[in-house]
Design a protein around this motif. Sequence first.
Motif, short mmCIF file in Angstrom:
data_model
loop_
_atom_site.label_atom_id
_atom_site.label_comp_id
_atom_site.label_asym_id
_atom_site.label_seq_id
_atom_site.Cartn_x
_atom_site.Cartn_y
_atom_site.Cartn_z
N UNK A 161 0.83 -1.20 0.00
CA UNK A 161 0.00 0.00 0.00
C UNK A 161 0.86 1.25 0.00
N UNK A 165 0.15 3.83 -2.85
CA UNK A 165 -0.55 5.05 -2.48
C UNK A 165 0.39 6.22 -2.21
N UNK A 166 1.66 5.93 -1.92
CA UNK A 166 2.58 7.03 -1.59
C UNK A 166 3.72 7.13 -2.60
N UNK A 169 2.54 7.81 -6.61
CA UNK A 169 2.11 9.19 -6.87
C UNK A 169 3.22 10.21 -6.63
#
Lengths: 248, 260
Positions: A161, A165-166, A169
């Motif tokens: 994740x 998610x980090x 992006x």
Amino acid sequence: MRVLWLRLGLLAALLAVWEVAGRAANPLLAVPPSAVLPALRDLLLLRSYPELPASLWLTLREIGAAYMLAVAAGLGCGFVLGMHRLVGRVWGPMLAALYAVPAVVWYPSLMLFFGLDAASKIAFGFLLGFFPITLSVLAGVRQVNPQFVTVARAYGAGAVTVFRRVMLPSMLFTLVGGLRTGLALCVIGVIVGEILGSKAGIGALINHAYGLLRTADYVALVLVTLLLVVGSDVLASLLERRARQWTE
Amino acid sequence: MTAARGELIAIEGVTKRYLTSSGPVEALHDVSLSVGEGDFCTLIGPSGCGKSTLLGMLGGLVAPDEGRLLVDGQPVTTPDPRRVATVFQDAGLFPWRTALQNVEFGLELQGVPAARRRRTASELLGPLGLSGFAEKYPRELSGGMKQRVAIGRALAIDAKILLMDEPFGALDEQTRVLMGEWLLDIWRRTRKTVIFVTHSLHEALFLSTRVAVMTARPGRIKSILELSMEYPRSVESPEMAALRAKLWSEIREESLRAMR
Ligand SMILES: Nc1ncnc2c1ncn2[C@@H]1O[C@H](COP(=O)(O)OP(=O)(O)O)[C@@H](O)[C@H]1O
Ligand SMILES: [Mg+2]
């Protein structure tokens, strides 16, 4: 709109200069646009080089193969080097140093190793495209704000994740930039490889026309190649815009 | 208000050392603290005394070298967003997400369906004073708004413990006071247990049920002040003035030590 007109004006001016200079010079070495047009027509109607479609198709496939390999290896190496600090510290500078070596010096050995066929072109395109992709991943990983990783972990994110998610992006701009540069260099690598020595592909046709001093045909072929390069870059820039919209 | 509450958080003899290039640094030394359910416990102490480290340990992000931390009687080992939500020192909003998407983040990780988490987050924006700003990106928000989005992200997952690391540290004095009033209101309505880090005596006295003063590094608990006055408090009252003087003399001593 004004930019477009200025661009067209500049293009017209360049063509005019080319026309004047081309007429004055030795017709074996330089051709004016007025002589290129018929050559281009003959080329596109498959009169001068009937093998043009097959050659273009071969070159495109070589570019595709080289690029896919460069992306896979570049992302893989980049992430391994970026995530493991020690490995990155050992290999990062060597990679940057290798990138600085003019890649053409590797080509003769690639030809010896892979032969005159497509493999050596793919290898050369790969070699050129691999470095900017790897280095962009490395730079991108370094760009990730460690605080964002901490925040995500605090809210329950595991490694996968955090990556999705980090990290992705955060590094997207840099990564997409690297992928775009990588594609441009793969295209250059494959075409240069074909020109330096091959039996097929658009580069081989260029070499043929040039060797026989069929200068008008040669210029027409270069124009077609230009179209290929510009086309691939337009495609890449479209993908880049999509990626930007996705992060916004 | 201070009637016997159950103990929710127990910090027992916690020590933390960091290895730095110039040798080990002891950030916390033998810290023990007990926090009851529904408490608003403020940590105050000089910079570098280990307040963030302590919150990090409560959040399961940093492991202690010695001692242990219990939440609900269970040792904290990894982040557990179902029990603990953190508001970080400088908001830490994801710049590629809108205010609403930032508030939704924790729920998203918990696998809450999109429609439901969107509704929960949207309902929070009103009380956060962010109604018209759902679709704005962090760069388009003021410092105070960013902090409120970060607080919204923490409130959205509805954990019963809220860790707040200098949440208003970067704001101007006026905004700070208003945010303090706003937070007090939220806390009194949600009845969460809050551990709050600040450098502001005013904030500590205005908000807390107890204040723990920490020593200069290595951080220890120097003293604990129980505050039982009714809310909302007037900082002008003689009682508050006396408490303020007492708190200041303790903090002053440690701040001076930290400066040396
Ligand atoms: N990850 C880290 N690595 C090394 N030293 C750290 C790290 N985090 C904090 N420290 C050190 O530990 C001490 C306490 O830091 P911190 O908990 O951030 O204090 P505070 O929040 O009270 O200002 C400081 O001296 C800081 O430099
Ligand atoms: Mg801190």
